[in-house]
Write a protein that holds these residues in place. Structure first.
Motif, PDB file in Angstrom:
ATOM      1  N   GLY A 174     -10.843 -12.447  85.192  1.00 39.03           N
ATOM      2  CA  GLY A 174     -11.423 -12.973  83.951  1.00 39.03           C
ATOM      3  C   GLY A 174     -11.886 -11.903  82.979  1.00 39.03           C
ATOM      4  N   GLN A 175     -11.846 -10.651  83.377  1.00 38.20           N
ATOM      5  CA  GLN A 175     -12.249  -9.575  82.445  1.00 38.20           C
ATOM      6  C   GLN A 175     -11.113  -9.325  81.444  1.00 38.20           C
ATOM      7  OE1 GLN A 175     -15.165  -8.499  82.369  1.00 38.20           O
ATOM      8  NE2 GLN A 175     -16.045  -8.384  84.427  1.00 38.20           N
ATOM      9  N   PRO A 176     -11.435  -8.886  80.215  1.00 40.01           N
ATOM     10  CA  PRO A 176     -10.373  -8.629  79.241  1.00 40.01           C
ATOM     11  C   PRO A 176      -9.449  -7.481  79.679  1.00 40.01           C
ATOM     12  CG  PRO A 176     -12.522  -7.926  78.406  1.00 40.01           C
ATOM     13  CD  PRO A 176     -12.778  -8.637  79.700  1.00 40.01           C
ATOM     14  N   SER A 177      -8.191  -7.552  79.267  1.00 38.66           N
ATOM     15  CA  SER A 177      -7.234  -6.515  79.687  1.00 38.66           C
ATOM     16  C   SER A 177      -7.168  -5.354  78.694  1.00 38.66           C
ATOM     17  CB  SER A 177      -5.854  -7.124  79.897  1.00 38.66           C
ATOM     18  OG  SER A 177      -5.469  -7.763  78.712  1.00 38.66           O
ATOM     19  N   GLU A 178      -8.135  -5.321  77.763  1.00 33.71           N
ATOM     20  CA  GLU A 178      -8.255  -4.182  76.843  1.00 33.71           C
ATOM     21  C   GLU A 178      -9.689  -3.693  76.944  1.00 33.71           C
ATOM     22  OE1 GLU A 178      -6.072  -3.327  73.970  1.00 33.71           O
ATOM     23  OE2 GLU A 178      -4.483  -4.426  75.014  1.00 33.71           O
ATOM     24  N   PHE A 179      -9.897  -2.409  76.681  1.00 32.18           N
ATOM     25  CA  PHE A 179     -11.266  -1.885  76.720  1.00 32.18           C
ATOM     26  C   PHE A 179     -11.411  -0.867  75.610  1.00 32.18           C
ATOM     27  CE2 PHE A 179     -14.762   0.792  78.177  1.00 32.18           C
ATOM     28  CZ  PHE A 179     -15.662  -0.133  78.694  1.00 32.18           C
ATOM     29  N   GLU A 180     -12.549  -0.908  74.944  1.00 31.07           N
ATOM     30  CA  GLU A 180     -12.778   0.083  73.883  1.00 31.07           C
ATOM     31  C   GLU A 180     -13.349   1.348  74.526  1.00 31.07           C
ATOM     32  OE1 GLU A 180     -14.315   0.095  69.392  1.00 31.07           O
ATOM     33  OE2 GLU A 180     -13.429  -1.645  70.356  1.00 31.07           O
ATOM     34  N   TRP A 181     -12.487   2.298  74.806  1.00 25.96           N
ATOM     35  CA  TRP A 181     -12.924   3.489  75.537  1.00 25.96           C
ATOM     36  C   TRP A 181     -13.837   4.351  74.664  1.00 25.96           C
ATOM     37  CZ3 TRP A 181     -11.958   2.704  80.360  1.00 25.96           C
ATOM     38  CH2 TRP A 181     -10.829   1.976  80.740  1.00 25.96           C
ATOM     39  N   PRO A 182     -14.954   4.808  75.219  1.00 20.69           N
ATOM     40  CA  PRO A 182     -15.846   5.654  74.416  1.00 20.69           C
ATOM     41  C   PRO A 182     -15.258   7.051  74.211  1.00 20.69           C
ATOM     42  CG  PRO A 182     -16.632   5.517  76.684  1.00 20.69           C
ATOM     43  CD  PRO A 182     -15.444   4.606  76.591  1.00 20.69           C
ATOM     44  N   GLU A 183     -15.630   7.683  73.112  1.00 20.13           N
ATOM     45  CA  GLU A 183     -15.234   9.079  72.874  1.00 20.13           C
ATOM     46  C   GLU A 183     -16.106   9.948  73.786  1.00 20.13           C
ATOM     47  OE1 GLU A 183     -13.028  11.688  70.029  1.00 20.13           O
ATOM     48  OE2 GLU A 183     -12.802   9.664  70.756  1.00 20.13           O
ATOM     49  N   LEU A 184     -15.505  10.768  74.627  1.00 17.74           N
ATOM     50  CA  LEU A 184     -16.298  11.548  75.586  1.00 17.74           C
ATOM     51  C   LEU A 184     -16.202  13.030  75.294  1.00 17.74           C
ATOM     52  CD1 LEU A 184     -15.154   9.764  78.881  1.00 17.74           C
ATOM     53  CD2 LEU A 184     -17.317   9.416  77.668  1.00 17.74           C
ATOM     54  N   ASP A 185     -17.227  13.743  75.723  1.00 19.02           N
ATOM     55  CA  ASP A 185     -17.204  15.198  75.664  1.00 19.02           C
ATOM     56  C   ASP A 185     -16.250  15.688  76.760  1.00 19.02           C
ATOM     57  OD1 ASP A 185     -17.703  17.906  75.993  1.00 19.02           O
ATOM     58  OD2 ASP A 185     -19.858  17.711  75.630  1.00 19.02           O
ATOM     59  N   GLU A 186     -15.325  16.554  76.401  1.00 16.66           N
ATOM     60  CA  GLU A 186     -14.345  17.007  77.404  1.00 16.66           C
ATOM     61  C   GLU A 186     -14.996  17.783  78.540  1.00 16.66           C
ATOM     62  OE1 GLU A 186     -11.628  19.432  75.140  1.00 16.66           O
ATOM     63  OE2 GLU A 186     -12.831  21.239  75.443  1.00 16.66           O
ATOM     64  N   ARG A 187     -16.218  18.260  78.325  1.00 18.87           N
ATOM     65  CA  ARG A 187     -16.889  19.019  79.395  1.00 18.87           C
ATOM     66  C   ARG A 187     -17.707  18.126  80.314  1.00 18.87           C
ATOM     67  NH1 ARG A 187     -16.274  22.218  75.186  1.00 18.87           N
ATOM     68  NH2 ARG A 187     -15.438  24.297  75.583  1.00 18.87           N
ATOM     69  N   SER A 188     -17.682  16.820  80.074  1.00 18.78           N
ATOM     70  CA  SER A 188     -18.471  15.954  80.952  1.00 18.78           C
ATOM     71  C   SER A 188     -17.734  15.765  82.284  1.00 18.78           C
ATOM     72  CB  SER A 188     -18.783  14.624  80.276  1.00 18.78           C
ATOM     73  OG  SER A 188     -17.607  13.997  79.867  1.00 18.78           O
ATOM     74  N   GLY A 189     -18.513  15.458  83.318  1.00 20.24           N
ATOM     75  CA  GLY A 189     -17.970  15.321  84.665  1.00 20.24           C
ATOM     76  C   GLY A 189     -17.062  14.099  84.772  1.00 20.24           C
ATOM     77  N   ALA A 190     -16.003  14.221  85.580  1.00 21.94           N
ATOM     78  CA  ALA A 190     -15.065  13.106  85.762  1.00 21.94           C
ATOM     79  C   ALA A 190     -14.959  12.716  87.237  1.00 21.94           C
ATOM     80  CB  ALA A 190     -13.687  13.493  85.226  1.00 21.94           C
ATOM     81  N   ILE A 191     -14.779  13.735  88.094  1.00 20.32           N
ATOM     82  CA  ILE A 191     -14.571  13.481  89.527  1.00 20.32           C
ATOM     83  C   ILE A 191     -15.481  14.428  90.308  1.00 20.32           C
ATOM     84  CG2 ILE A 191     -12.886  13.520  91.423  1.00 20.32           C
ATOM     85  CD1 ILE A 191     -11.750  11.646  89.476  1.00 20.32           C
ATOM     86  N   LEU A 192     -16.113  13.885  91.334  1.00 21.79           N
ATOM     87  CA  LEU A 192     -16.948  14.706  92.224  1.00 21.79           C
ATOM     88  C   LEU A 192     -16.320  14.679  93.610  1.00 21.79           C
ATOM     89  CD1 LEU A 192     -19.521  16.153  93.275  1.00 21.79           C
ATOM     90  CD2 LEU A 192     -20.645  13.918  93.309  1.00 21.79           C
ATOM     91  N   CYS A 193     -16.073  15.865  94.150  1.00 25.04           N
ATOM     92  CA  CYS A 193     -15.364  15.944  95.421  1.00 25.04           C
ATOM     93  C   CYS A 193     -16.098  16.943  96.307  1.00 25.04           C
ATOM     94  CB  CYS A 193     -13.960  16.440  95.078  1.00 25.04           C
ATOM     95  SG  CYS A 193     -12.845  16.393  96.422  1.00 25.04           S
ATOM     96  N   TYR A 194     -16.343  16.578  97.543  1.00 23.56           N
ATOM     97  CA  TYR A 194     -17.019  17.505  98.464  1.00 23.56           C
ATOM     98  C   TYR A 194     -15.990  18.207  99.348  1.00 23.56           C
ATOM     99  CZ  TYR A 194     -21.597  15.641  97.191  1.00 23.56           C
ATOM    100  OH  TYR A 194     -22.729  15.297  96.503  1.00 23.56           O
ATOM    101  N   THR A 195     -16.241  19.471  99.668  1.00 24.45           N
ATOM    102  CA  THR A 195     -15.374  20.152 100.630  1.00 24.45           C
ATOM    103  C   THR A 195     -15.618  19.504 101.995  1.00 24.45           C
ATOM    104  OG1 THR A 195     -17.042  21.796 101.199  1.00 24.45           O
ATOM    105  CG2 THR A 195     -15.560  22.359  99.394  1.00 24.45           C
ATOM    106  N   SER A 196     -14.688  19.729 102.921  1.00 27.19           N
ATOM    107  CA  SER A 196     -14.796  18.943 104.161  1.00 27.19           C
ATOM    108  C   SER A 196     -15.726  19.560 105.190  1.00 27.19           C
ATOM    109  CB  SER A 196     -13.416  18.700 104.747  1.00 27.19           C
ATOM    110  OG  SER A 196     -12.853  19.932 105.135  1.00 27.19           O
ATOM    111  N   ALA A 197     -16.543  20.506 104.776  1.00 24.18           N
ATOM    112  CA  ALA A 197     -17.604  21.028 105.642  1.00 24.18           C
ATOM    113  C   ALA A 197     -17.082  21.648 106.922  1.00 24.18           C
ATOM    114  CB  ALA A 197     -18.589  19.920 105.988  1.00 24.18           C
ATOM    115  N   THR A 198     -16.022  22.490 106.793  1.00 20.93           N
ATOM    116  CA  THR A 198     -15.614  23.213 107.983  1.00 20.93           C
ATOM    117  C   THR A 198     -16.688  24.262 108.306  1.00 20.93           C
ATOM    118  OG1 THR A 198     -14.169  24.416 106.484  1.00 20.93           O
ATOM    119  CG2 THR A 198     -13.103  22.922 107.992  1.00 20.93           C
ATOM    120  N   THR A 199     -17.485  24.629 107.295  1.00 22.82           N
ATOM    121  CA  THR A 199     -18.669  25.450 107.550  1.00 22.82           C
ATOM    122  C   THR A 199     -19.863  24.810 106.828  1.00 22.82           C
ATOM    123  OG1 THR A 199     -18.038  26.740 105.627  1.00 22.82           O
ATOM    124  CG2 THR A 199     -17.555  27.717 107.770  1.00 22.82           C
TER     125      THR A 199
END
Ligand code: ADP
Length: 549
Positions: A174-199
């Motif tokens: 039921g959500q609309p299939s279009e979205f008004e995407w906000p203008e973002l700062d290119e330096r803002s965070g997108a993905i956070l990934c942790y190393t697998s802690a081998t140490t």
């Protein structure tokens, strides 16, 4: 004589130059929608069935998911976790979450329950999207420490109920299939990934919009992963670790067909997809391809559509490379790390090598490869001096670039790995005249015997060349005379046998005498980290007294 420099008026300087448009993930998404709408995404569901849709359908669902996220109260800067396999829903999260300005934390499903709690808390995730089949794993983590303030959303059917959780499909409906995407700062965070802690504890790395877009371009170039719209790409490398080598962004950008194997990663299921969907490029760690190789040999199978297997995460054993080559499959060795978004090098032949003998070409292809254009590097010896480019002298690799991290998430201490604008990879490498990088070892895995270094990777490769050996891990163990000596932990191929003295004798024909492991221990399977690397920490603990200290 002093010359007067003309004064720069910033507005005048920018007149007549290029548009100042932020480099965000939205570029990838909108280009995908404009140009590749008809191309397909195929995703294996938990029940084994295949779900298919086009990138156009994918785009509509990304928009629906964005509205659902906003309705759930997700705001710019919030962290939203995913806890899932490689599926179309996970792909939707990879786009919708960053494009509304929030950060997708791709939590590693293979961590222990305590570590799962640790990363959810460290990232302070506001919502957590969990695959139906992984609800029991999340429930185990919540039994360690409840997380009442977080909103759970379950993706796909689940046998186990997660109290208070929302249903992914119900949220999108039921959500609309279009979205008004906000203008973002290119330096803002997108993905956070942790190393697998081998140490130590897992360390978080935040990829920005800008780094993600630049990484996709650099990693995708013809001499990098070299993907095109005509390819059919199956990432076996997980979307819950190392950004799946950038594939979730790179493949929609070039418009290749994407095949997502879900939870079924056994060799028969992978071969089924490789054959049925005519996959041209697949990517994953050596363990996956060792198992696929065994299955291909058992069934005497060829996969004519498959142009190449991109293998990284650990060194490619030469025996695996040769066996795949015999079946008509070319291996592309690639190297990288979470801190580098992650692709740093890929191994393709240079012009100089194109007419060289196969032995010379093979030796180059077995190296980790040549650097992508956005990685600056230096390899320094113990005195901090650059090593010569002779393919022999080893040193520690430092890297710098727009897709290399400059710090760890919420770790404010000054760490020695960040110095003079470079990041210390912890990898000991050589570089040759043609610019091919070769990893000798991880600093912490080198074995120091009587003051001499022994590369565990070289020894493992030598041992894995024995026809009866499936896998071999070499570790250093305390020794009364030599301080440390190598031992090998070996798993044999099914139905094969070899004893310790004959394997030691065989190794002795391939390495200098003082490098032959003092002991060889046979096991059914070598313990692995969640992402398929040898769990050397555990092996060191298990065998610490083997040489009688
Ligand atoms: P972690 O294992 O700490 O979670 P990553 O998955 O980011 O971190 O692993 C990065 C490390 O994996 C590299 O620093 C390197 O030691 C090893 N690695 C990655 N690719 C290769 C490769 N092709 N050959 C050998 N080692 C590799």
């Amino acid at each position: 004589m002093q010359t007067t420099r003309p004064r720069l008026d910033p507005s005048a300087a920018s007149a007549g130059t290029m548009m100042d448009v932020p480099l965000t993930i939205r570029w990838i998404f909108e280009h995908n929608q404009r140009s590749h709408g008809m191309r397909e995404v195929v995703s294996r569901e938990d029940d084994g069935s295949l779900f298919r849709y086009t990138y156009a359908d994918f785009g509509a669902r990304v928009a629906q998911l964005a509205s659902a996220l906003v309705e759930m109260g997700i705001r710019p800067g919030d962290r939203v976790a995913s806890f899932g396999w490689n599926t179309h829903r996970h792909l939707e999260l990879y786009f919708a979450v960053p494009m509304i300005g929030a950060i997708l934390h791709t939590a590693n499903i293979r961590l222990f329950p305590e570590q799962v709690c640790w990363v959810f808390e460290h990232a302070d995730d506001k919502a957590i999207f969990v695959d139906g089949s992984l609800v029991p794993a999340v429930a185990r983590a919540l039994a360690v420490r409840p997380a009442s303030s977080r909103q759970f959303v379950v993706m796909g059917a689940s046998q186990v109920e997660l109290p208070g959780a929302l249903d992914y499909e119900a949220q999108l409906a039921g959500q609309p299939s279009e979205f008004e995407w906000p203008e973002l700062d290119e330096r803002s965070g997108a993905i956070l990934c942790y190393t697998s802690a081998t140490t130590g504890d897992p360390k978080g790395v935040v990829f920005t919009h800008r780094s993600t877009l630049l990484h996709a371009f650099a990693a995708g170039m013809a001499d990098g992963l070299g993907l095109t719209q005509r390819d059919v790409v199956m990432p076996v490398v997980p979307m819950f670790h190392v950004n799946a080598w950038g594939i979730p962004f790179l493949v929609p950008m070039v418009g290749a067909k994407l095949v997502l194997p879900g939870a079924k990663l056994d060799p028969a299921s992978l071969i089924d997809l490789l054959e049925r969907e005519t996959v041209t490029v697949s990517l994953g760690v050596p363990t996956v391809w060792l198992a696929v190789r065994d299955e291909m040999e058992r069934r005497d199978l060829r996969l004519p559509a498959l142009k190449r297997l991109v293998i990284g995460g650990s060194a490619v054993p030469p025996s695996l490379f040769d066996d795949l080559e015999k079946r008509g499959v070319r291996t592309m060795h690639a190297w990288g790390m979470t801190e580098m978004s992650p692709i740093g090098t890929a191994s393709q032949l240079t012009a100089d090598l194109e007419s060289a003998s196969w032995d010379v070409q093979r030796a180059a292809l077995l190296k980790q490869g040549r650097f992508t254009p956005l990685v600056a590097w230096k390899i320094l010896d113990d005195n901090g001096e650059p090593v010569p480019h002779d393919g022999k002298t080893a040193g520690v690799l430092w890297v710098r670039g727009p897709a290399v991290t400059r710090s760890y998430y919420r770790l404010d201490e000054d760490l020695p790995v960040f110095k003079d604008g470079y990041f210390m990879t912890g990898d000991v490498c050589t570089i040759d005249r043609l610019g091919y990088l070769q990893l000798v070892d991880r600093t912490k895995d080198l074995v120091k015997s009587g003051g001499e270094w022994i590369s565990s990777v070289d020894l493992e490769n030598a041992i894995m060349g024995h026809p009866a050996v499936r896998e071999a891990a070499v570790i250093g163990v305390a020794h009364p005379k030599w301080v440390e000596r190598p031992i090998a932990v070996v798993a044999l191929r099914e139905g094969q046998s070899v004893d310790e003295p004959s394997l030691r004798a065989w190794i002795g024909e391939r390495v200098v005498k003082w490098q032959i492991p003092d002991r060889i221990v046979f096991v059914d399977a070598i313990p692995r980290t969640g992402v398929g690397k040898f769990l050397k920490r555990e092996l060191r603990e298990r065998y610490k007294d083997l040489l009688g200290v």
